[in-house]
Scaffold this motif. Structure first.
Motif, PDB file in Angstrom:
ATOM      1  N   SER A   1       0.789  -1.098  -0.021  1.00  0.00           N
ATOM      2  CA  SER A   1      -0.008   0.014  -0.038  1.00  0.00           C
ATOM      3  C   SER A   1       0.770   1.283  -0.057  1.00  0.00           C
ATOM      4  CB  SER A   1      -0.951   0.150   1.047  1.00  0.00           C
ATOM      5  OG  SER A   1      -0.288  -0.356   2.555  1.00  0.00           O
ATOM      6  N   ALA A   2       2.119   1.132   0.234  1.00  0.00           N
ATOM      7  CA  ALA A   2       2.914   2.196   0.123  1.00  0.00           C
ATOM      8  C   ALA A   2       3.108   3.012  -1.498  1.00  0.00           C
ATOM      9  CB  ALA A   2       4.535   1.956   0.437  1.00  0.00           C
ATOM     10  N   MET A   3       2.832   2.172  -2.313  1.00  0.00           N
ATOM     11  CA  MET A   3       2.607   2.546  -3.761  1.00  0.00           C
ATOM     12  C   MET A   3       1.273   2.846  -4.181  1.00  0.00           C
ATOM     13  SD  MET A   3       5.750   2.845  -4.679  1.00  0.00           S
ATOM     14  CE  MET A   3       5.695   3.140  -6.347  1.00  0.00           C
ATOM     15  N   GLU A   4       0.348   3.084  -3.159  1.00  0.00           N
ATOM     16  CA  GLU A   4      -1.173   3.271  -3.660  1.00  0.00           C
ATOM     17  C   GLU A   4      -1.645   4.456  -3.414  1.00  0.00           C
ATOM     18  OE1 GLU A   4      -4.977   0.177  -3.063  1.00  0.00           O
ATOM     19  OE2 GLU A   4      -3.545   0.088  -1.657  1.00  0.00           O
ATOM     20  N   ILE A   5      -2.278   5.134  -4.364  1.00  0.00           N
ATOM     21  CA  ILE A   5      -2.664   6.555  -4.240  1.00  0.00           C
ATOM     22  C   ILE A   5      -4.291   6.407  -3.658  1.00  0.00           C
ATOM     23  CG2 ILE A   5      -3.993   8.319  -5.696  1.00  0.00           C
ATOM     24  CD1 ILE A   5      -1.514   8.418  -7.251  1.00  0.00           C
ATOM     25  N   ASP A   6      -4.578   7.287  -2.769  1.00  0.00           N
ATOM     26  CA  ASP A   6      -5.837   7.300  -2.234  1.00  0.00           C
ATOM     27  C   ASP A   6      -6.924   8.254  -3.022  1.00  0.00           C
ATOM     28  OD1 ASP A   6      -8.318   8.313  -0.864  1.00  0.00           O
ATOM     29  OD2 ASP A   6      -7.189   7.917   1.049  1.00  0.00           O
ATOM     30  N   THR A   7      -7.975   7.475  -3.798  1.00  0.00           N
ATOM     31  CA  THR A   7      -8.452   8.054  -4.866  1.00  0.00           C
ATOM     32  C   THR A   7      -9.563   8.923  -4.337  1.00  0.00           C
ATOM     33  OG1 THR A   7      -9.929   6.196  -4.690  1.00  0.00           O
ATOM     34  CG2 THR A   7      -7.945   6.263  -6.402  1.00  0.00           C
ATOM     35  N   ARG A   8      -9.747   9.341  -2.991  1.00  0.00           N
ATOM     36  CA  ARG A   8     -11.014  10.115  -2.500  1.00  0.00           C
ATOM     37  C   ARG A   8     -10.792  11.659  -2.956  1.00  0.00           C
ATOM     38  NH1 ARG A   8     -11.180   7.772   3.466  1.00  0.00           N
ATOM     39  NH2 ARG A   8      -8.809   7.671   3.087  1.00  0.00           N
TER      40      ARG A   8
ATOM     41  N   GLY B   1      13.962  -2.717  12.605  1.00  0.00           N
ATOM     42  CA  GLY B   1      12.909  -2.280  13.088  1.00  0.00           C
ATOM     43  C   GLY B   1      11.902  -1.878  12.594  1.00  0.00           C
ATOM     44  N   GLN B   2      12.008  -1.056  11.462  1.00  0.00           N
ATOM     45  CA  GLN B   2      10.849  -0.217  10.841  1.00  0.00           C
ATOM     46  C   GLN B   2      10.422  -1.461   9.777  1.00  0.00           C
ATOM     47  OE1 GLN B   2      10.124   2.744  10.826  1.00  0.00           O
ATOM     48  NE2 GLN B   2      11.269   3.665  11.926  1.00  0.00           N
ATOM     49  N   MET B   3      11.424  -2.390   9.241  1.00  0.00           N
ATOM     50  CA  MET B   3      10.854  -3.365   8.237  1.00  0.00           C
ATOM     51  C   MET B   3      10.005  -4.443   9.229  1.00  0.00           C
ATOM     52  SD  MET B   3      13.986  -4.129   5.657  1.00  0.00           S
ATOM     53  CE  MET B   3      15.050  -4.353   6.932  1.00  0.00           C
ATOM     54  N   ALA B   4      10.368  -4.769  10.369  1.00  0.00           N
ATOM     55  CA  ALA B   4       9.478  -5.681  11.039  1.00  0.00           C
ATOM     56  C   ALA B   4       8.110  -4.965  11.397  1.00  0.00           C
ATOM     57  CB  ALA B   4      10.090  -5.984  12.262  1.00  0.00           C
ATOM     58  N   THR B   5       8.107  -3.801  11.545  1.00  0.00           N
ATOM     59  CA  THR B   5       6.830  -3.159  11.876  1.00  0.00           C
ATOM     60  C   THR B   5       6.172  -2.889  10.636  1.00  0.00           C
ATOM     61  OG1 THR B   5       7.790  -1.731  13.665  1.00  0.00           O
ATOM     62  CG2 THR B   5       5.800  -0.957  12.875  1.00  0.00           C
ATOM     63  N   ALA B   6       6.540  -2.561   9.563  1.00  0.00           N
ATOM     64  CA  ALA B   6       5.982  -2.626   8.467  1.00  0.00           C
ATOM     65  C   ALA B   6       5.430  -4.086   7.847  1.00  0.00           C
ATOM     66  CB  ALA B   6       6.634  -2.093   6.998  1.00  0.00           C
ATOM     67  N   SER B   7       5.923  -5.098   8.193  1.00  0.00           N
ATOM     68  CA  SER B   7       5.269  -6.258   7.657  1.00  0.00           C
ATOM     69  C   SER B   7       3.888  -6.459   8.320  1.00  0.00           C
ATOM     70  CB  SER B   7       6.515  -7.474   8.188  1.00  0.00           C
ATOM     71  OG  SER B   7       6.420  -7.682   9.613  1.00  0.00           O
ATOM     72  N   ASP B   8       3.698  -6.017   9.474  1.00  0.00           N
ATOM     73  CA  ASP B   8       2.455  -5.892   9.965  1.00  0.00           C
ATOM     74  C   ASP B   8       1.373  -4.737   9.732  1.00  0.00           C
ATOM     75  OD1 ASP B   8       3.069  -8.080  11.535  1.00  0.00           O
ATOM     76  OD2 ASP B   8       3.994  -7.082  13.390  1.00  0.00           O
ATOM     77  N   GLU B   9       2.153  -3.588   9.621  1.00  0.00           N
ATOM     78  CA  GLU B   9       1.221  -2.532   9.291  1.00  0.00           C
ATOM     79  C   GLU B   9       0.945  -2.226   7.880  1.00  0.00           C
ATOM     80  OE1 GLU B   9       0.093  -0.509  11.659  1.00  0.00           O
ATOM     81  OE2 GLU B   9       0.926  -1.674  13.063  1.00  0.00           O
ATOM     82  N   CYS B  10       1.493  -2.619   6.877  1.00  0.00           N
ATOM     83  CA  CYS B  10       1.361  -2.344   5.535  1.00  0.00           C
ATOM     84  C   CYS B  10       0.342  -3.414   4.762  1.00  0.00           C
ATOM     85  CB  CYS B  10       2.501  -2.695   4.525  1.00  0.00           C
ATOM     86  SG  CYS B  10       3.908  -1.395   4.866  1.00  0.00           S
ATOM     87  N   ALA B  11      -0.377  -3.042   3.697  1.00  0.00           N
ATOM     88  CA  ALA B  11      -1.215  -3.893   3.167  1.00  0.00           C
ATOM     89  C   ALA B  11      -0.825  -4.172   1.947  1.00  0.00           C
ATOM     90  CB  ALA B  11      -2.641  -3.291   3.388  1.00  0.00           C
ATOM     91  N   LEU B  12      -1.579  -5.178   1.304  1.00  0.00           N
ATOM     92  CA  LEU B  12      -1.300  -5.454  -0.467  1.00  0.00           C
ATOM     93  C   LEU B  12      -1.751  -4.426  -1.155  1.00  0.00           C
ATOM     94  CD1 LEU B  12      -0.137  -7.967  -2.237  1.00  0.00           C
ATOM     95  CD2 LEU B  12      -2.466  -8.422  -2.331  1.00  0.00           C
ATOM     96  N   LYS B  13      -0.739  -4.110  -2.251  1.00  0.00           N
ATOM     97  CA  LYS B  13      -1.192  -3.139  -3.006  1.00  0.00           C
ATOM     98  C   LYS B  13      -2.341  -3.232  -3.715  1.00  0.00           C
ATOM     99  CE  LYS B  13       0.553  -0.621  -7.178  1.00  0.00           C
ATOM    100  NZ  LYS B  13       1.548  -0.486  -8.119  1.00  0.00           N
ATOM    101  N   GLY B  14      -3.487  -2.302  -3.839  1.00  0.00           N
ATOM    102  CA  GLY B  14      -4.819  -2.677  -4.225  1.00  0.00           C
ATOM    103  C   GLY B  14      -5.861  -3.154  -3.421  1.00  0.00           C
ATOM    104  N   ASP B  15      -5.237  -3.472  -2.164  1.00  0.00           N
ATOM    105  CA  ASP B  15      -6.022  -4.168  -1.062  1.00  0.00           C
ATOM    106  C   ASP B  15      -6.025  -3.656   0.310  1.00  0.00           C
ATOM    107  OD1 ASP B  15      -7.889  -6.455  -0.482  1.00  0.00           O
ATOM    108  OD2 ASP B  15      -6.415  -7.261   0.789  1.00  0.00           O
ATOM    109  N   GLY B  16      -5.745  -2.311   0.237  1.00  0.00           N
ATOM    110  CA  GLY B  16      -5.490  -1.307   1.459  1.00  0.00           C
ATOM    111  C   GLY B  16      -6.910  -0.985   2.361  1.00  0.00           C
ATOM    112  N   GLY B  17      -8.075  -0.813   1.321  1.00  0.00           N
ATOM    113  CA  GLY B  17      -9.276  -0.359   2.025  1.00  0.00           C
ATOM    114  C   GLY B  17      -9.105   1.290   2.219  1.00  0.00           C
ATOM    115  N   GLU B  18      -9.841   1.697   2.959  1.00  0.00           N
ATOM    116  CA  GLU B  18      -9.890   3.193   3.193  1.00  0.00           C
ATOM    117  C   GLU B  18      -9.389   3.377   4.398  1.00  0.00           C
ATOM    118  OE1 GLU B  18     -13.714   5.001   2.452  1.00  0.00           O
ATOM    119  OE2 GLU B  18     -13.417   4.361   0.333  1.00  0.00           O
ATOM    120  N   SER B  19      -8.735   4.158   4.693  1.00  0.00           N
ATOM    121  CA  SER B  19      -7.989   4.731   5.871  1.00  0.00           C
ATOM    122  C   SER B  19      -8.742   5.896   6.393  1.00  0.00           C
ATOM    123  CB  SER B  19      -6.497   4.993   5.887  1.00  0.00           C
ATOM    124  OG  SER B  19      -6.253   6.192   4.850  1.00  0.00           O
ATOM    125  N   PRO B  20      -8.709   6.264   7.867  1.00  0.00           N
ATOM    126  CA  PRO B  20      -9.283   7.419   8.294  1.00  0.00           C
ATOM    127  C   PRO B  20      -8.595   8.446   7.925  1.00  0.00           C
ATOM    128  CG  PRO B  20      -8.338   6.118  10.143  1.00  0.00           C
ATOM    129  CD  PRO B  20      -8.177   5.450   8.810  1.00  0.00           C
TER     130      PRO B  20
END
Length: 376
Positions: free
Chosen positions: A106-113, A329-348
């Motif tokens: 999801s780091a490479m995903e644009i919010d389309t709102r 540490g950042q990569m370990a956290t990102a493995s839990d916090e990121c989502a698959l590109k195109g499957d991130g849903g809408e963040s608040p």
């Protein structure tokens, strides 16, 4: 003190970094299950990269602990010189894993709102371009650096790639600079309004953070552009001088560090300025910038670990290990916090955003929420 530090760090990392079971990646990639694809494309590469870094830091800490308290300068210099080579070898293996995960996340995903004419949409597009640039730049820079520091010569092929890359970078980043200046101009009224008021509300703090993020981004990109322009005169000469090669490699690494740091800063600015959450991009690109920082430290170790500059050499080793540990540490956290590109849903959305974006007419409603906890 140093041996005790090593024992403590080793004990912690051995508990946290148990190797995950092997995966059948081919089957997972063919699967229609988003969770399986996320595991194969994002989570597992980040976890593996984090573990590889932690394991190498354990080894390097032991080696430093063995020599740092001794008075055998020659042995210490040889150990730290070898440590610089090992760090470059590690990064050549680890950074591609992180980039593969980032570019499928999801780091490479644009919010389309936001609407197409919104500043938020333009800012997101530029952020994607910067990440694309950073992925392209890495294999060229690491190969040039290893040729300059660890091999006998710069090959004509990598010299040509560096020249083409620098020219391409200047053209590519010129449009980013235009945006950064326009964006800064867009934020000037925000800054002026802050100076006229004496408030401490959440909205005011977000506007201050937004203005600071834009200023930092503008400074980093402008400085890098100037350095790239200046490097063309010296680095594109036909020369067999290894000192020139090393200087050019160091300049390229410093420029990449500015870009990756700017991307992480811009990801944070998305939340402060427009209310869009780009946490995955902030995590992965912070990890990237820290690994480039370790690369720079390895170059400094190779340059300065000698009899003449011996006193400044040992701190560089700890600078490199600190950067590598933070990246892990950042990569370990990102493995839990990121989502698959195109499957991130809408963040608040951030209700205190400095300049809330203009929504698309058909954009779905998003529930505003307080800011998430700070990223590590």
């Amino acid at each position: 003190l140093y041996p005790l530090l090593f024992v403590t760090v080793s004990a912690v990392t051995q508990e946290l970094d148990q190797a995950p079971p092997p995966l059948n990646l081919k089957n997972l990639l063919k699967s229609n299950d988003p969770e399986a694809k996320f595991e194969a494309l994002v989570s597992r590469p980040l976890t593996e990269a984090s573990n590889m870094v932690n394991e190498e830091v354990d080894v390097l800490l032991q080696r430093v602990a063995d020599v740092v308290e001794k008075h055998d300068n020659r042995n210490t210099i040889e150990t730290l010189q070898d440590m610089g080579r090992r760090i470059r070898s590690l990064l050549a293996k680890v950074v591609p894993k992180m980039l593969h995960a980032r570019d499928n996340s999801s780091a490479m995903e644009i919010d389309t709102r936001p609407s197409k004419r919104s500043q938020a949409t333009y800012a997101q597009q530029v952020l994607l371009k910067l990440q694309t640039f950073s992925a392209w730049a890495w294999p060229v820079i690491i190969e040039y650096t290893r040729d300059a520091y660890d091999d006998e010569q710069i090959t004509p092929q990598i010299q040509a790639r560096m020249e083409q890359g620098t020219d391409g970078s200047l053209g590519y980043l010129s449009s980013v600079l235009v945006y950064a200046w326009e964006a800064a101009e867009y934020q000037f009224p925000v800054v002026e309004g802050l100076m006229q008021r004496n408030e401490t509300s959440g909205e005011t703090l977000m506007k201050a953070g937004c203005a600071a993020s834009y200023a930092q981004l503008l400074g980093d990109i402008t400085e890098m552009y100037g350095e790239l322009s200046g490097s063309k005169m010296m680095c594109f000469m036909n020369t067999t001088n290894k000192t020139v090669w090393k200087s050019c490699a160091s300049d390229a690494s410093q420029s990449l560090y500015k870009v990756t740091s700017a991307i992480a800063q811009a990801s944070n600015a998305m939340w402060q300025c427009f209310g869009l959450f780009w946490g995955c991009a902030q995590l992965t690109n912070t990890a990237y910038s820290q690994m480039v920082k370790a690369l720079i430290a390895s170059e400094e170790m190779s340059n300065d670990c000698n009899e003449e500059k011996f006193p400044i050499c040992k701190p560089l080793a700890f600078k490199a290990m600190g950067a590598l540990s933070q990246a892990a540490g950042q990569m370990a956290t990102a493995s839990d916090e990121c989502a698959l590109k195109g499957d991130g849903g809408e963040s608040p959305l951030n209700p205190y955003a400095a300049t809330p974006f203009e929504k698309r007419e058909d954009a779905p409603n998003a529930t505003a929420a307080p800011a998430p906890p700070p990223l590590p």
